[in-house]
Write a protein that holds these residues in place. Sequence first.
Motif, short mmCIF file in Angstrom:
data_model
loop_
_atom_site.label_atom_id
_atom_site.label_comp_id
_atom_site.label_asym_id
_atom_site.label_seq_id
_atom_site.Cartn_x
_atom_site.Cartn_y
_atom_site.Cartn_z
N LEU A 195 0.68 7.05 -6.34
CA LEU A 195 -0.05 8.13 -6.64
C LEU A 195 0.30 9.48 -6.42
CD1 LEU A 195 -3.40 6.29 -5.10
CD2 LEU A 195 -2.79 6.94 -7.42
N TRP A 196 1.11 9.73 -5.33
CA TRP A 196 1.67 11.24 -4.97
C TRP A 196 2.43 11.47 -5.98
CZ3 TRP A 196 -1.22 14.36 -2.28
CH2 TRP A 196 -1.95 13.73 -1.19
N ILE A 197 3.40 10.87 -6.62
CA ILE A 197 3.94 11.32 -7.79
C ILE A 197 3.39 11.76 -9.01
CG2 ILE A 197 6.02 10.50 -9.29
CD1 ILE A 197 7.09 8.91 -7.25
N TYR A 198 2.33 11.13 -9.35
CA TYR A 198 1.33 11.24 -10.23
C TYR A 198 0.60 12.71 -9.99
CZ TYR A 198 -2.35 10.89 -13.80
OH TYR A 198 -3.44 10.89 -14.77
N ILE A 228 0.76 -1.19 -0.09
CA ILE A 228 -0.01 -0.12 -0.07
C ILE A 228 0.88 1.18 -0.03
CG2 ILE A 228 -1.63 1.24 1.30
CD1 ILE A 228 -2.80 -1.31 2.21
N ALA A 229 1.96 1.14 0.63
CA ALA A 229 2.94 2.38 0.75
C ALA A 229 3.48 2.75 -0.70
CB ALA A 229 3.79 1.99 1.80
N LEU A 230 3.82 1.60 -1.46
CA LEU A 230 4.29 1.50 -2.74
C LEU A 230 3.26 2.40 -3.36
CD1 LEU A 230 6.40 1.15 -5.14
CD2 LEU A 230 5.41 -1.01 -5.29
N PHE A 231 1.81 1.69 -3.44
CA PHE A 231 0.72 2.39 -4.19
C PHE A 231 0.68 3.92 -3.87
CE2 PHE A 231 -3.77 2.68 -4.90
CZ PHE A 231 -4.00 2.58 -6.35
N SER A 232 0.80 4.35 -2.78
CA SER A 232 0.36 5.59 -2.17
C SER A 232 1.72 6.48 -2.68
CB SER A 232 0.55 5.64 -0.63
OG SER A 232 0.67 7.06 -0.22
N ALA A 233 2.93 5.98 -2.79
CA ALA A 233 4.10 6.84 -3.46
C ALA A 233 3.53 7.09 -4.91
CB ALA A 233 5.32 6.25 -3.12
N ASN A 256 8.54 11.00 -2.53
CA ASN A 256 7.81 9.79 -2.88
C ASN A 256 8.65 8.96 -3.98
OD1 ASN A 256 4.91 9.58 -1.73
ND2 ASN A 256 5.40 11.76 -2.24
N THR A 257 9.50 9.58 -4.55
CA THR A 257 10.40 8.73 -5.36
C THR A 257 11.38 7.71 -4.58
OG1 THR A 257 10.29 10.46 -7.01
CG2 THR A 257 12.08 8.88 -7.24
N VAL A 258 12.04 8.48 -3.60
CA VAL A 258 12.62 7.73 -2.73
C VAL A 258 11.86 6.56 -2.18
CG1 VAL A 258 14.22 7.81 -0.56
CG2 VAL A 258 14.36 9.67 -2.22
N SER A 259 10.76 6.85 -1.50
CA SER A 259 10.08 5.86 -0.93
C SER A 259 9.63 4.72 -1.95
CB SER A 259 8.54 6.51 -0.31
OG SER A 259 7.58 5.50 -0.01
N LEU A 260 9.28 5.24 -3.21
CA LEU A 260 9.07 4.31 -4.22
C LEU A 260 10.14 3.02 -4.39
CD1 LEU A 260 7.06 4.61 -7.61
CD2 LEU A 260 9.42 3.58 -7.46
N VAL A 299 -3.22 -4.15 -6.88
CA VAL A 299 -3.12 -3.02 -6.58
C VAL A 299 -2.20 -1.92 -7.36
CG1 VAL A 299 -2.66 -1.44 -4.34
CG2 VAL A 299 -3.85 -3.71 -3.96
N ASP A 300 -1.03 -2.36 -7.25
CA ASP A 300 0.15 -1.61 -7.67
C ASP A 300 0.26 -1.48 -9.33
OD1 ASP A 300 1.03 -0.91 -5.23
OD2 ASP A 300 2.36 -2.55 -4.99
N VAL A 301 -0.38 -2.50 -9.81
CA VAL A 301 -0.39 -2.35 -11.34
C VAL A 301 -1.54 -2.34 -11.95
CG1 VAL A 301 0.04 -3.95 -13.47
CG2 VAL A 301 1.41 -4.44 -11.48
N PHE A 302 -2.87 -3.18 -11.46
CA PHE A 302 -4.17 -2.93 -12.01
C PHE A 302 -4.77 -1.74 -11.49
CE2 PHE A 302 -8.73 -3.68 -11.94
CZ PHE A 302 -9.04 -3.70 -13.17
N ALA A 303 -4.81 -1.46 -10.28
CA ALA A 303 -5.57 -0.48 -9.56
C ALA A 303 -4.89 0.90 -9.95
CB ALA A 303 -5.57 -0.35 -8.18
N PHE A 304 -3.56 1.01 -10.18
CA PHE A 304 -3.13 2.43 -10.53
C PHE A 304 -3.30 2.67 -12.03
CE2 PHE A 304 0.60 4.63 -12.18
CZ PHE A 304 0.58 5.81 -11.35
N GLY A 305 -3.00 1.45 -12.96
CA GLY A 305 -3.13 1.71 -14.29
C GLY A 305 -4.65 2.29 -14.64
#
Length: 289
Positions: free
Chosen positions: A57-60, A50-55, A75-79, A108-114
């Motif tokens: 989203l915030w970069i976007y 979830i933290a990866l997904f949040s990072a 957020n780039t560092v966090s990613l 989450v990180d691929v389908f949901a973000f896409g």
Amino acid sequence: MAVSVAVLRTVFGILGNIISFFVCLAPIPTFVRIYKRKSSEGYQSIPYVIALFSAMLWIYYAMIKKNVMVMITINTVSLVIQIFYISFYLFYAPKKEKTLTVKFVLFVDVFAFGLIFFLTYFLLHGEKRVQVLGYVCMVFSLCVFVAPLGIIRKVIKTRSAEFMPFSLSFFLTLSAVMWFFYGLLSKDMNIALPNVLGFIFGVLQMILYLIYKKPGTKVLEPPVINLQEISDHVVDVVRLSSMVCSSQMRTLVPQDSADMEDTITIDEKIKGDIEKMKESKEMFLISKN
């Protein structure tokens, strides 16, 4: 001399970056323990996914809104760090946990973000895109702070704070304070509001840690079995039992000539058994070497 709002916003943004960096590093003791145990059993990968997904989203969001470079840097560092954590977890995870983690990452990180990227980038434009994306980021920032609820439940159920590092809770709370004031001074409630909940959960985790922390407790290591000591112990026990049996028989049984012959026969048999045990021990040690 009064400090301008822009300067304060910059200060809180920089402090937010620094503290958030320590938040990213806070789980390191957990992964050191995983490395020592050679197993991630007992820990969850959900907070890192979830933290990866949040990072992401915030970069976007920061790239769309502009003028929020402090959000892009941290957020780039966090990613990068979250990707490392997830990879490390997968390496030591049991098969079942590994499968669930991979599925969760893909969903989450691929389908949901896409899906979010496609809908906001191609169907929305201008200020509307920023507004909707800000709401989405706010919701999933809340998820980042709500994710430790599983750990909180486990701490209360097991009455042990072993799987809830205090350092992570502390830095999450401090980070929430900094980003709250940054969002407030930037007049961006999408950044400010989630950190109110982050502060509450962070304080709750620290309180639970202090309540259920068991000082001096250590993880019990499995005992090392020494085959040499075991074989010596077996021989010593047999020798001692033979001596006891022999002395008792001499004391309790009348020592006439027939009985003496029987006693000698028994003693010789016991000695023969001891010799066989010694030979078995020597053969075992030879085969071991």
